[in-house]
Write a protein that holds these residues in place. Sequence first.
Motif, PDB file in Angstrom:
ATOM      1  N   ALA A 110       0.850  -1.186   0.000  1.00  0.00           N
ATOM      2  CA  ALA A 110       0.000   0.000   0.000  1.00  0.00           C
ATOM      3  C   ALA A 110       0.885   1.235   0.000  1.00  0.00           C
ATOM      4  CB  ALA A 110      -0.903  -0.008   1.227  1.00  0.00           C
ATOM      5  N   GLY A 111       0.596   2.171  -0.905  1.00  0.00           N
ATOM      6  CA  GLY A 111       1.382   3.391  -0.991  1.00  0.00           C
ATOM      7  C   GLY A 111       2.698   3.248  -1.726  1.00  0.00           C
ATOM      8  N   SER A 112       2.914   2.124  -2.416  1.00  0.00           N
ATOM      9  CA  SER A 112       4.163   1.930  -3.160  1.00  0.00           C
ATOM     10  C   SER A 112       4.335   3.014  -4.207  1.00  0.00           C
ATOM     11  CB  SER A 112       4.157   0.562  -3.858  1.00  0.00           C
ATOM     12  OG  SER A 112       5.261   0.433  -4.732  1.00  0.00           O
ATOM     13  N   PRO A 113       5.576   3.461  -4.442  1.00  0.00           N
ATOM     14  CA  PRO A 113       5.813   4.407  -5.537  1.00  0.00           C
ATOM     15  C   PRO A 113       5.542   3.811  -6.908  1.00  0.00           C
ATOM     16  CG  PRO A 113       7.857   3.946  -4.318  1.00  0.00           C
ATOM     17  CD  PRO A 113       6.770   3.150  -3.681  1.00  0.00           C
ATOM     18  N   PHE A 114       5.449   2.489  -6.992  1.00  0.00           N
ATOM     19  CA  PHE A 114       5.109   1.803  -8.233  1.00  0.00           C
ATOM     20  C   PHE A 114       3.617   1.517  -8.198  1.00  0.00           C
ATOM     21  CE2 PHE A 114       5.245  -2.413 -10.656  1.00  0.00           C
ATOM     22  CZ  PHE A 114       5.205  -1.802 -11.896  1.00  0.00           C
ATOM     23  N   LEU A 115       2.829   2.254  -8.969  1.00  0.00           N
ATOM     24  CA  LEU A 115       1.375   2.215  -8.872  1.00  0.00           C
ATOM     25  C   LEU A 115       0.787   0.810  -8.942  1.00  0.00           C
ATOM     26  CD1 LEU A 115      -1.389   3.584  -8.714  1.00  0.00           C
ATOM     27  CD2 LEU A 115      -1.241   4.012 -11.190  1.00  0.00           C
ATOM     28  N   PRO A 116       1.194  -0.057  -9.879  1.00  0.00           N
ATOM     29  CA  PRO A 116       0.614  -1.400  -9.898  1.00  0.00           C
ATOM     30  C   PRO A 116       0.812  -2.163  -8.589  1.00  0.00           C
ATOM     31  CG  PRO A 116       1.691  -0.952 -11.981  1.00  0.00           C
ATOM     32  CD  PRO A 116       2.070   0.161 -11.053  1.00  0.00           C
TER      33      PRO A 116
END
Length: 285
Positions: A110-116
């Motif tokens: 959750a909240g990863s800089p990588f949207l997928p």
Amino acid sequence: MIIVTGATGQLGRAVVRNLLHRVSADQIAVSVRDASKASDLAAQGVEVRVGDFTDVDGLARAFANADQVLIVSADKLGEDALRLHRSAIHAARSAGVRRILYTSHMGARAGSPFLPADQHAGTEAELAQSDLAYTSLRHGFYAESCLQMIGDDLASGELRVPEDGPTSWTARADLAEGDAAILVADRDWNGITPPLTGTTAITMAEIAVIASNVTGREVRHTIISDDEWRNARIAAGMPSFYADILLGVFRAARRGDFAATDPTLETLLGRPPRTMREVLSTAIA
């Protein structure tokens, strides 16, 4: 019965091919939007059903009499993807499916800089709240995605990329084979799997060395700023939205989000997964 969604795509079709080596065709069905694109599977005895993630009732009919459904993650981003996955989960519940399997990502956060990776985490949360048995297949990062990202740079002889971190790039074909093994396993894989990855995690600098060895010509590795990389991609015609998504790969990698390795995939395959050197050599050949 096992039902595979997205069976006209690269991963879904490969999963079905592997299932056909493990169980009889009458135990497999596919749910696709366009049945004509699955005629080759029908010719092998696989039942082809029409289902669309945007139509919950129609999808529930496509899932009828299924023991397990493999939901191959939608080729969408953000809230669009979450909405489609939610519809598939609801359809599975309506159809009385015993277990959902979902193709997630090793970097799901959750909240990863990588949207997928963020949206995979969202779907995993939906599955946990669904009251259905589920297995989230934490796929390693596709090695083929890496080649798409940096292929032009490799061809030019200079890999100009932002700072990254080790990533356990994993061949899609190996993941498809592993997924099929889990679908027919004697035991249920409950919840989130260990990372289904190759045996090593490597950096872009190491990829440059591998490419140099494979091609027989030097491929330099040059670190550039995030902004310089993003602006170069946009100048080359990439929409800014997609440039931001791909930049997220580097940002998440340098946090260590893709660095994990695990022996689970090797155990499922009964052999070592393909290495990045093998993937790159095949691509060049």
